[in-house]
Design an enzyme around this catalytic site. Structure first.
Site, PDB file in Angstrom:
ATOM      1  CB  CYS A 319      -1.043  -0.044   1.131  1.00  0.00           C
ATOM      2  SG  CYS A 319      -2.069   1.379   1.345  1.00  0.00           S
ATOM      3  NE  ARG A 418      -9.458  -2.433  -0.544  1.00  0.00           N
ATOM      4  CZ  ARG A 418      -8.304  -1.837   0.352  1.00  0.00           C
ATOM      5  NH1 ARG A 418      -7.523  -0.968  -0.294  1.00  0.00           N
ATOM      6  NH2 ARG A 418      -8.378  -2.248   1.426  1.00  0.00           N
TER       7      ARG A 418
HETATM    8  P1  RVP Z   1      -0.822  -6.965   4.170  1.00  0.00           P
HETATM    9  O1  RVP Z   1      -1.125  -8.207   4.759  1.00  0.00           O
HETATM   10  O2  RVP Z   1       0.294  -6.181   4.733  1.00  0.00           O
HETATM   11  O3  RVP Z   1      -0.095  -7.200   2.697  1.00  0.00           O
HETATM   12  O4  RVP Z   1      -2.152  -5.883   3.796  1.00  0.00           O
HETATM   13  C1  RVP Z   1      -3.186  -6.547   3.223  1.00  0.00           C
HETATM   14  C2  RVP Z   1      -4.214  -5.159   3.267  1.00  0.00           C
HETATM   15  O5  RVP Z   1      -3.748  -4.294   2.315  1.00  0.00           O
HETATM   16  C3  RVP Z   1      -5.328  -5.771   2.422  1.00  0.00           C
HETATM   17  O6  RVP Z   1      -6.042  -6.528   3.396  1.00  0.00           O
HETATM   18  C4  RVP Z   1      -6.084  -4.384   2.343  1.00  0.00           C
HETATM   19  O7  RVP Z   1      -6.571  -3.755   3.601  1.00  0.00           O
HETATM   20  C5  RVP Z   1      -4.791  -3.312   1.925  1.00  0.00           C
HETATM   21  N1  RVP Z   1      -4.676  -3.196   0.695  1.00  0.00           N
HETATM   22  C6  RVP Z   1      -4.911  -4.062  -0.657  1.00  0.00           C
HETATM   23  N2  RVP Z   1      -4.447  -3.365  -1.786  1.00  0.00           N
HETATM   24  C7  RVP Z   1      -4.047  -2.205  -1.426  1.00  0.00           C
HETATM   25  C8  RVP Z   1      -3.681  -1.167  -2.149  1.00  0.00           C
HETATM   26  O8  RVP Z   1      -3.286  -1.645  -3.360  1.00  0.00           O
HETATM   27  N3  RVP Z   1      -2.990  -0.178  -1.254  1.00  0.00           N
HETATM   28  N4  RVP Z   1      -4.048  -2.184   0.069  1.00  0.00           N
END
Ligand code: RVP
Length: 499
Positions: A319, A418
């Site tokens: 993210c 989203r």
């Molecule tokens: P991680 O477990 O740290 O990889 O995080 C997963 C979470 O990141 C997802 O459940 C969602 O809330 C968030 N996410 C998913 N896509 C993106 C993005 O493209 N920014 N973020």
């Protein structure tokens, strides 16, 4: 003047648990990781619980039907990604609900007029070798026979041979009636040395199949998560745009729980979506909402009627929301703040709303920290994406196996819903990246190891359940120097450990 929080927001790696007294009973085998998924009134039981506090992220690179089955076998829930057509998402839910575990709606059905060629073609597509032969070729038609691998020899038979010529006809089939229990069905299977047992209604129409291999698999997975029909529990992500079409399709497919998937959930769109669900389905359809990072966001979604509330903005491994938009909050502080708001809401109303810490779990011990800080369960993306069961490609990069992992806000996923704030139907800028993660093997092995660490730490804290951990945990902030000391230090490692 703008509002300023008094203290900086912090993340999991800045905290440690301080051990509490462990009695002789405090051994990992005695630890229960059972946890509520949906809200419940004081003194009552939640209608949906999990046997382990893990759910897999609503992401293309993480949660499809295969992941959902693998995680339900271990006692958790996958939320099947919503950034696909309604039909495809509902089909994934259907596949989970039909999979294994006790009474299965037959997914391989033909009529006596079909041919051996059709049988082989179906087997190729479903991977299942038992085909129910019904009058209309559906899973609920009148059962006329069964075809299993032993009924034909591909090398000796013409592929145009009609099914009616080689199926085992109903007169020679052992079957059970609709009131049979799983235990009785398994006894019939054992007594008659069968591989499968059709379950028929009073008119001889097929209702379910019970397979011998499912019974064996159940014995290996004592924590697996079932609905009342012994089917695996599965969740699905939805958005605040097409919910009036998507939710009915998912409900028809048998979904157990929905989750509004949004990078930022403190919004009128979420309240409208929940209100629509309540108006159409009352409390029979369960729906989580999020994401929020403070008391205000929690109160808003609690009052809107969410069944659980998800926490986290910008902490996900893929993210870049914080960089791109400058919004977010350290994940540990967000969980601590929202947990306080949840407890306050419980005191006031007698309604307990489970909270889920979403994203930013880097080490296994972060799960224990999130639970100790008040989370009822955690959602993980990167963690699950590394396993055999994730939907993505396994690739060899410079001699090392990797899996692909991309964010829902990346150009690759194009999940504009989203990040939707009511504007154009497109992703105007990226909030996620496309990446590789080290391939890590099977979900079962990894979840087993992760949870053995969680159970062990809980014992150090004198807690035999998640509520006990939440109540009794002692947490301390750590200085940056102590963080360095937390890993191996002042030695030369003999091999590069991949933690
Ligand atoms: P991680 O477990 O740290 O990889 O995080 C997963 C979470 O990141 C997802 O459940 C969602 O809330 C968030 N996410 C998913 N896509 C993106 C993005 O493209 N920014 N973020």
């Amino acid at each position: 003047m703008a509002f300023y929080f008094d203290t900086p927001s912090r993340t999991f790696s800045e905290y440690l648990l301080v051990p509490g007294y462990s009695s002789a009973d405090c051994i990992p085998a005695n630890v229960s990781l059972k946890t509520p998924v949906v809200k419940f009134k004081k003194g009552e039981e939640p209608t949906l619980t999990m046997n382990i506090p893990l759910v897999s992220a609503v992401m293309q690179a993480v949660s499809d039907d295969r992941m959902a089955v693998a995680l339900a076998k271990e006692g958790g829930i996958s939320f099947i990604y919503g950034s696909q057509t309604i039909e495809n998402q509902a089909a994934m839910v259907t596949r989970v609900k039909m999979h294994k575990a006790g009474f299965v709606v037959s997914d391989s059905n033909l009529t006596p007029e079909n041919t051996l060629y059709d049988i082989l073609d179906l087997k190729e597509r479903t991977g299942h070798s038992t085909v129910a032969i019904t009058d209309d070729g559906t899973s609920t038609g009148k059962l006329l026979g069964i075809v299993a691998s032993r009924d034909y020899r591909v090398s000796r038979m013409d592929k145009n041979t009609k099914v009616s010529e080689f199926m085992t006809p109903i007169e020679k089939i052992v079957y059970a009636n609709k009131n049979v229990t799983l235990k009785e069905a398994n006894n019939i299977i054992w007594d008659n040395k069968l591989n499968s047992l059709p379950v028929l209604d009073d008119e001889g129409k097929l209702m379910y199949m019970v397979f011998r291999k499912d019974y064996d698999s159940h014995k290996e997975n004592p924590l697996e998560l079932h609905d009342s029909l012994k089917r695996y529990v599965v969740g699905a992500g939805i958005n605040t745009r097409d919910y009036e079409e998507r939710i009915p399709a998912l409900v028809d497919a048998g979904v157990d729980i929905l989750c509004i998937d949004s990078s930022e959930g403190y919004s009128e769109w979420q309240a409208r979506t929940i209100a629509w669900v309540r108006e159409k389905y009352g409390d029979t359809v369960k729906i989580g909402a999020g994401n929020v990072v403070d008391r205000d966001g929690f109160r808003f979604l609690a009052e809107a009627g969410a069944d659980f509330i998800k926490i986290g903005i910008g902490g996900g491994s893929i993210c870049i929301t914080r960089e791109q938009k400058g919004i977010g909050r350290g994940q540990a502080t967000s969980v601590i703040d929202v947990a306080k708001a949840r407890d306050e809401y419980f005191e006031e109303t007698g309604i307990y709303i489970p909270i889920c810490s979403d994203g930013g779990i880097v080490y296994d011990h972060h799960i224990t920290l999130a639970l100790a800080m008040g989370a009822d369960f955690v959602m993980l993306g990167r963690y699950f994406s590394r396993f055999d069961e994730s939907p993505t490609n396994k690739v060899n990069i410079n001699g090392v196996y990797m899996k692909e992992y991309w964010g829902e806000g990346s150009a690759r996923a194009r999940n504009w819903q989203r990040y939707d704030l009511g504007g154009d139907k497109k992703l105007s800028f990226e909030e996620g990246v496309d990446s590789y993660v080290p391939y890590a093997g099977s979900l079962k092995d990894n979840v087993g190891m992760t949870l053995s660490k969680v159970r062990s730490t809980m014992c150090n804290c004198g807690a035999l359940s998640i509520p006990e951990l939440q109540k009794n945990a002692k947490l301390t902030l750590v200085s940056s120097t102590s963080i360095v000391e937390g890993g191996a230090h002042d030695v030369m490692l003999k091999d590069n450990r991949n933690l």
